[in-house]
Write a protein that holds these residues in place. Sequence first.
Motif, PDB file in Angstrom:
ATOM      1  N   ASP A  56      -1.257 -34.739  34.257  1.00  0.00           N
ATOM      2  CA  ASP A  56      -0.745 -34.201  33.001  1.00  0.00           C
ATOM      3  C   ASP A  56      -0.464 -32.715  33.158  1.00  0.00           C
ATOM      4  OD1 ASP A  56       0.025 -34.421  30.280  1.00  0.00           O
ATOM      5  OD2 ASP A  56      -1.896 -33.579  29.652  1.00  0.00           O
ATOM      6  N   THR A  59      -1.203 -29.313  30.149  1.00  0.00           N
ATOM      7  CA  THR A  59      -2.045 -30.238  29.388  1.00  0.00           C
ATOM      8  C   THR A  59      -2.552 -29.680  28.075  1.00  0.00           C
ATOM      9  OG1 THR A  59      -3.846 -31.842  29.651  1.00  0.00           O
ATOM     10  CG2 THR A  59      -4.251 -29.597  30.451  1.00  0.00           C
ATOM     11  N   VAL A  64      -2.582 -35.796  25.661  1.00  0.00           N
ATOM     12  CA  VAL A  64      -2.011 -36.991  26.277  1.00  0.00           C
ATOM     13  C   VAL A  64      -3.077 -37.806  27.003  1.00  0.00           C
ATOM     14  CG1 VAL A  64      -0.374 -37.850  28.010  1.00  0.00           C
ATOM     15  CG2 VAL A  64       0.321 -36.044  26.421  1.00  0.00           C
ATOM     16  N   PRO A  65      -3.888 -37.209  27.881  1.00  0.00           N
ATOM     17  CA  PRO A  65      -4.920 -38.019  28.546  1.00  0.00           C
ATOM     18  C   PRO A  65      -5.903 -38.660  27.573  1.00  0.00           C
ATOM     19  CG  PRO A  65      -4.602 -35.961  29.723  1.00  0.00           C
ATOM     20  CD  PRO A  65      -3.831 -35.847  28.446  1.00  0.00           C
ATOM     21  N   THR A 128       2.909 -36.838  33.259  1.00  0.00           N
ATOM     22  CA  THR A 128       3.329 -36.550  31.897  1.00  0.00           C
ATOM     23  C   THR A 128       3.438 -35.051  31.663  1.00  0.00           C
ATOM     24  OG1 THR A 128       0.997 -36.717  31.207  1.00  0.00           O
ATOM     25  CG2 THR A 128       2.384 -38.664  30.904  1.00  0.00           C
ATOM     26  N   CYS A 129       4.353 -34.691  30.766  1.00  0.00           N
ATOM     27  CA  CYS A 129       4.519 -33.294  30.364  1.00  0.00           C
ATOM     28  C   CYS A 129       4.947 -33.301  28.904  1.00  0.00           C
ATOM     29  CB  CYS A 129       5.559 -32.606  31.245  1.00  0.00           C
ATOM     30  SG  CYS A 129       5.748 -30.841  30.880  1.00  0.00           S
ATOM     31  N   CYS A 130       4.080 -32.870  28.033  1.00  0.00           N
ATOM     32  CA  CYS A 130       4.315 -32.945  26.587  1.00  0.00           C
ATOM     33  C   CYS A 130       4.442 -31.552  25.990  1.00  0.00           C
ATOM     34  CB  CYS A 130       3.176 -33.711  25.922  1.00  0.00           C
ATOM     35  SG  CYS A 130       3.403 -33.986  24.158  1.00  0.00           S
TER      36      CYS A 130
END
Length: 286
Positions: A56, A59, A64-65, A128-130
């Motif tokens: 992530d 983060t 997300v995690p 992931t990258c939010c």
Amino acid sequence: MTTCSGGPAADSAAFGEALFGTTTAEYARYRPGVPDAAVRLLAATLHGVPAPVLLDLGTGTAQVPRALLSVVPRLAHVDLVDVNQAMLAQAVAELKEAAPGACSVSAYVGEAHTFTSQPPGRGPDLITCCRAFHWMDRAAVLEMADRVAAPHATVAVMGDGSLWTHDAEWTGALRELIQTYLGPDRRAGTRGSYATPGRTYEDDLAASPFSELREHRFPVARAWTPKTVVGNLRSTSFARPKLFADRHEAFEAEARQLLDVHAKNGVLREEAVFTVLMARRPGSSS
């Protein structure tokens, strides 16, 4: 098990402090989470993977995690990457509470493109990258992802803008108030002004090894209150308290008055779209 590592940690920490400061409590409490439908979409990419590894990027406080752990309890390892050391510490604490002993967690202090797998050879199945890709060297990040990711891996870039970009009467009035204090440009922490990326994320991904791309859009309706909006602003790069110096208390008082006027029965509505770009290497889809 939790381990910590990093590149030039001092420079990275300074970079993270310049953008968001150390307001981890506000970040964790007031940042909107990931929609359930988006979490299920991410979880589906790990179907059939017996001991998934998640990476992530940017983060923050591990939204997300934490969301994924609730639907993919078999996660074996999570790598957390951020330039803000205080947020990483919060993220590790949040994950340990969400899944004590269920999976190992590594925290990497540094810019995303400098990440290396720890240990090498156990590449992530999902990256992931939010709400953070715009801060990164995107081409270099995708090159890094190609080096470390498992052959079947998915890269998910996602987000839904911010209260600065949302188009509503109350957010427009709030944006104008911020500009009366900080100037017309959108601030990017103490680094100066925010510059819009020169090309779209879709173009970034199309030019990368992860060029097989699908877009998923999820409408999101949020109900804010004046208190939660002000709390959210403290966690942003464009309205964090340090930018206002000794005028922050006055700004928050004006912001609360403005939001009270616009609120209907104490509620401020936001209609947003949470977009997930799912990218894979050509030919790797199952």
